[in-house]
Write an enzyme that holds these catalytic residues in place. Sequence first.
Site, PDB file in Angstrom:
ATOM      1  CB  SER A   1      -7.050  -3.887 -15.148  1.00  0.00           C
ATOM      2  OG  SER A   1      -6.338  -4.240 -14.443  1.00  0.00           O
TER       3      SER A   1
ATOM      4  CE  LYS B   1      -6.806  -7.286 -14.853  1.00  0.00           C
ATOM      5  NZ  LYS B   1      -6.974  -7.126 -13.448  1.00  0.00           N
TER       6      LYS B   1
ATOM      7  CE1 TYR C   1      -3.003  -9.228 -16.056  1.00  0.00           C
ATOM      8  CE2 TYR C   1      -1.186  -8.628 -14.541  1.00  0.00           C
ATOM      9  CZ  TYR C   1      -2.655  -8.552 -14.880  1.00  0.00           C
ATOM     10  OH  TYR C   1      -3.210  -7.967 -14.078  1.00  0.00           O
TER      11      TYR C   1
ATOM     12  CE1 TYR D   1     -10.385  -5.233 -11.395  1.00  0.00           C
ATOM     13  CE2 TYR D   1     -10.225  -3.100 -10.692  1.00  0.00           C
ATOM     14  CZ  TYR D   1      -9.882  -3.946 -11.660  1.00  0.00           C
ATOM     15  OH  TYR D   1      -8.981  -3.851 -12.681  1.00  0.00           O
TER      16      TYR D   1
ATOM     17  CB  VAL E   1      -3.754   0.934 -11.857  1.00  0.00           C
ATOM     18  CG1 VAL E   1      -4.598   0.173 -10.974  1.00  0.00           C
ATOM     19  CG2 VAL E   1      -2.981  -0.136 -12.794  1.00  0.00           C
TER      20      VAL E   1
HETATM   21  N1  GLN Z   1      -0.888  -4.446 -14.255  1.00  0.00           N
HETATM   22  C1  GLN Z   1      -1.797  -4.078 -13.132  1.00  0.00           C
HETATM   23  C2  GLN Z   1      -1.740  -5.170 -11.936  1.00  0.00           C
HETATM   24  O1  GLN Z   1      -1.544  -6.473 -12.326  1.00  0.00           O
HETATM   25  C3  GLN Z   1      -3.196  -4.102 -13.578  1.00  0.00           C
HETATM   26  C4  GLN Z   1      -4.063  -3.566 -12.232  1.00  0.00           C
HETATM   27  C5  GLN Z   1      -5.212  -2.700 -12.681  1.00  0.00           C
HETATM   28  O2  GLN Z   1      -5.279  -2.125 -13.742  1.00  0.00           O
HETATM   29  N2  GLN Z   1      -6.202  -2.690 -11.944  1.00  0.00           N
HETATM   30  O3  GLN Z   1      -1.530  -5.073 -10.791  1.00  0.00           O
END
Ligand code: GLN
Length: 304
Positions: free
Chosen positions: A64, A67, A189, A240, A258
């Site tokens: 993430s 993003k 994505y 988050y 993650v």
């Molecule tokens: N690719 C992961 C997902 O979409 C990314 C989530 C994350 O890093 N929080 O679940």
Amino acid sequence: MIDYQKVLSEITTDCALSVQKGVVATYIPELANVDIDKLGIHLIDSDKNTYSSGDATETFSVQSISKVLTLAQAFGMLGADIWKRVGVEPSGDPFNHLSLLEQENGIPRNPLINAGALVVADILVSQLKNPKQDFLNFVRTLTGDHTINFDHAVANSEERTGFRNYATAYLLKSFGNLENDVTTVLDFYFHQCAIAMSCKQLTQAFYPFMNQGKCLQNRTHLTQQQTKRINSIMLTCGFYDEAGEFAFEVGLPGKSGVGGGIVALLPGKYCVATWAPGLNAKGNSKLGMEVLEKLTTKTGQSIF
Ligand code: GLN
């Protein structure tokens, strides 16, 4: 003058002893194989001095963290029109929740939860000629490192198991907030998330965010206004439903993934990245947060 090298070495020595390391993400099967004992930190200051400790040059899945980079590229292309399709408010929900999206008619709360990142991915799929390659090139240029690449095994792994992301994309589509095919957007994505980078490379990629839009090579990638806006979104939404806790403990804008990575920055001063694959219950790196809390506490520097 702060001796960053001494501080980083002390912190990693301290944190490496921790027995509570959290748990490695297993819902993306390929990430479950990562060694939980990895621990790295890299810091670059505004004079371009660098400081490192632990596994700082080993690559891992940025997940993430990407993003922020897709947001930067899309914001650069679309300008303020981007906010017609995605908001800038914290969600207070886990990154992959769907309920708010249903309640709020398909406009995701912010670009750093999965729903918002999927809208940003959709924008890039519409805007770019070769979306995956063009985004990868954007990251390489920001970083000044053309060795950066996708980890295709991780992308494929999530392509097979990312059912919640499929659900989110279909919900967006049902509200008319996804222009392209669900599978095309998800393929983009899953690849953006599967870019492999080290802590060192991440600090290079995020250098413009602490340097009013200018990268290490002094090229302008974002306006000062755009970095202000993106940094504020990182501060309020980057973790988050743990964004408040990160601001409280660390006091810097930042973004987690993650894969166990975290990037954070002190505008005008430094950019720092950590990697520790064990996650806490909110999906953020457990030791990464502790390392950064120690960094801002020991140095007495934060945005507050
Ligand atoms: N690719 C992961 C997902 O979409 C990314 C989530 C994350 O890093 N929080 O679940």
